[in-house]
Design a protein around this motif. Sequence first.
Motif, mmCIF file in Angstrom:
data_model
loop_
_atom_site.group_PDB
_atom_site.id
_atom_site.type_symbol
_atom_site.label_atom_id
_atom_site.label_comp_id
_atom_site.label_asym_id
_atom_site.label_seq_id
_atom_site.Cartn_x
_atom_site.Cartn_y
_atom_site.Cartn_z
ATOM 1 N N PHE A 19 10.090 -73.173 -28.951
ATOM 2 C CA PHE A 19 8.821 -73.242 -28.225
ATOM 3 C C PHE A 19 8.062 -74.517 -28.586
ATOM 4 O O PHE A 19 7.479 -75.175 -27.748
ATOM 5 C CB PHE A 19 7.953 -72.024 -28.528
ATOM 6 C CG PHE A 19 8.685 -70.722 -28.332
ATOM 7 C CD1 PHE A 19 9.411 -70.487 -27.187
ATOM 8 C CD2 PHE A 19 8.667 -69.756 -29.314
ATOM 9 C CE1 PHE A 19 10.095 -69.295 -27.005
ATOM 10 C CE2 PHE A 19 9.340 -68.568 -29.149
ATOM 11 C CZ PHE A 19 10.059 -68.332 -27.995
ATOM 12 N N ALA A 27 9.894 -77.422 -27.005
ATOM 13 C CA ALA A 27 9.694 -77.430 -25.559
ATOM 14 C C ALA A 27 8.315 -77.942 -25.190
ATOM 15 O O ALA A 27 8.100 -78.498 -24.116
ATOM 16 C CB ALA A 27 9.895 -76.021 -25.000
ATOM 17 N N THR A 78 7.958 -65.511 -26.160
ATOM 18 C CA THR A 78 9.406 -65.503 -25.940
ATOM 19 C C THR A 78 9.733 -65.052 -24.523
ATOM 20 O O THR A 78 10.549 -65.681 -23.825
ATOM 21 C CB THR A 78 10.099 -64.582 -26.955
ATOM 22 O OG1 THR A 78 9.814 -65.022 -28.284
ATOM 23 C CG2 THR A 78 11.604 -64.573 -26.746
ATOM 24 N N TRP A 82 8.846 -67.708 -22.082
ATOM 25 C CA TRP A 82 9.819 -68.797 -22.135
ATOM 26 C C TRP A 82 11.063 -68.448 -21.335
ATOM 27 O O TRP A 82 11.585 -69.279 -20.579
ATOM 28 C CB TRP A 82 10.174 -69.094 -23.583
ATOM 29 C CG TRP A 82 11.111 -70.258 -23.753
ATOM 30 C CD1 TRP A 82 10.767 -71.576 -23.858
ATOM 31 C CD2 TRP A 82 12.537 -70.207 -23.854
ATOM 32 N NE1 TRP A 82 11.905 -72.349 -24.015
ATOM 33 C CE2 TRP A 82 13.002 -71.541 -24.010
ATOM 34 C CE3 TRP A 82 13.464 -69.167 -23.821
ATOM 35 C CZ2 TRP A 82 14.358 -71.844 -24.136
ATOM 36 C CZ3 TRP A 82 14.815 -69.475 -23.943
ATOM 37 C CH2 TRP A 82 15.245 -70.800 -24.100
ATOM 38 N N THR A 125 10.580 -68.781 -17.595
ATOM 39 C CA THR A 125 10.615 -70.152 -17.083
ATOM 40 C C THR A 125 12.007 -70.764 -17.190
ATOM 41 O O THR A 125 12.361 -71.641 -16.407
ATOM 42 C CB THR A 125 9.615 -71.035 -17.848
ATOM 43 O OG1 THR A 125 9.962 -71.041 -19.250
ATOM 44 C CG2 THR A 125 8.194 -70.504 -17.694
ATOM 45 N N LYS A 126 12.798 -70.285 -18.146
ATOM 46 C CA LYS A 126 14.119 -70.867 -18.397
ATOM 47 C C LYS A 126 15.179 -70.309 -17.454
ATOM 48 O O LYS A 126 16.098 -71.024 -17.042
ATOM 49 C CB LYS A 126 14.524 -70.585 -19.850
ATOM 50 C CG LYS A 126 15.761 -71.341 -20.323
ATOM 51 C CD LYS A 126 15.466 -72.783 -20.600
ATOM 52 C CE LYS A 126 16.668 -73.495 -21.193
ATOM 53 N NZ LYS A 126 16.405 -74.934 -21.427
#
Length: 268
Positions: A46, A49, A245, A248, A251-252
Motif C-alpha cells: 500500500f 502503491a 486491503t 486495494w 482497484t487491482k
Amino acid sequence: MSFLKALLFPPPPSIFVSAMSVISFTSLAIAGASEVMGRHLRYSKFWDAAGGAGLGVKQIRISSRAGMLLIYAPAMIAAVAAPFAVPGLLDGVRSQLVTAAVAIHFAKRVLEVLFLHSYSGQMILDSIITISLSYFLFAVTVIYSQHLVQNTPEPAVNSTYVGVVLFLVGISGNFYHHYLLSRLRAKGEKVYKMPKGGLFGWVICPHYLFEITIFIGISLMSQTVYSLSFTLGSTAYLLGRSHVTRRWYLTKFEDFPKDVKALVPYVF
C-alpha cells in the motif's frame, strides 16, 4: 462496567502498566485510522502503491525477510526469557498459560518468516523498529501485568479456559490462511493474485480475523486491563488495515467479488 469489573483484575498499582494501557490502545487506534486515510506504515504494497518509495528522503532499507525477523524475534525472546528474568512468574496456572501463549504466538511468526513465506522486496528500517517495539512492549507488559496481579483476588468470572480455546482456534486459523497466502505465487513470481480457499471466499483478510481471535484469547486468559486495551487497539488497527486491503483488491482486480468483505463475513 459491572460486567468488566466481574471479568477483569483491578488495574495493578503500576505507572508503567497504566501508561502502556493508554498508549497501546491510542497508538494502535490512530494507526488504524491512518491506514484508512492513506498514511501507511512503510513496509507494505500500500505504501509503495501510494508512491512512498519515491520520496526524496534517504531511508535505510533491509531485506523483507530480515525485517520481519526483527519485527517478531524480540517479542519471542522476551516471552521465552521472562520466566528466567522474573522470579515466581510461573507460580500460577494463569501466568503460565499467558506466558506460553505469547511465546508460542511470536515463535510461530518467526518460523513462518524463516520457512513459510517468500519475500522479494525491502523494508524501511524505521517502520521495522516501530512495529518491533510495539510487539516487544506488548510481550513484556502483558506478562509483567499478569505477574503483578498474581496474588490479588480472582475476577468473579473465570474466562481462562475459554481464552485457551480461542487462542488455539486463532493460531490455527491464522497459520492455515498464511499457508494459503504462501502458496499463491510460484517461486520467483511477483505478480499479485487473489487468494482462494479457507475463508477467503467470504473475507479478504481472514488471517487478520484469526489474529484478532489470538489476542482475544490471550485477553481472556489474562483478564487484565492492559491485555484488553492492546486487544481493542489491535482490533481497531486491523479493521483499518483490512478495509484498505479490500479497497486495494477492488482497484487491482476488476473481477474482485463485491460480496467478499474485509474482515468479518457478511458484516464488514
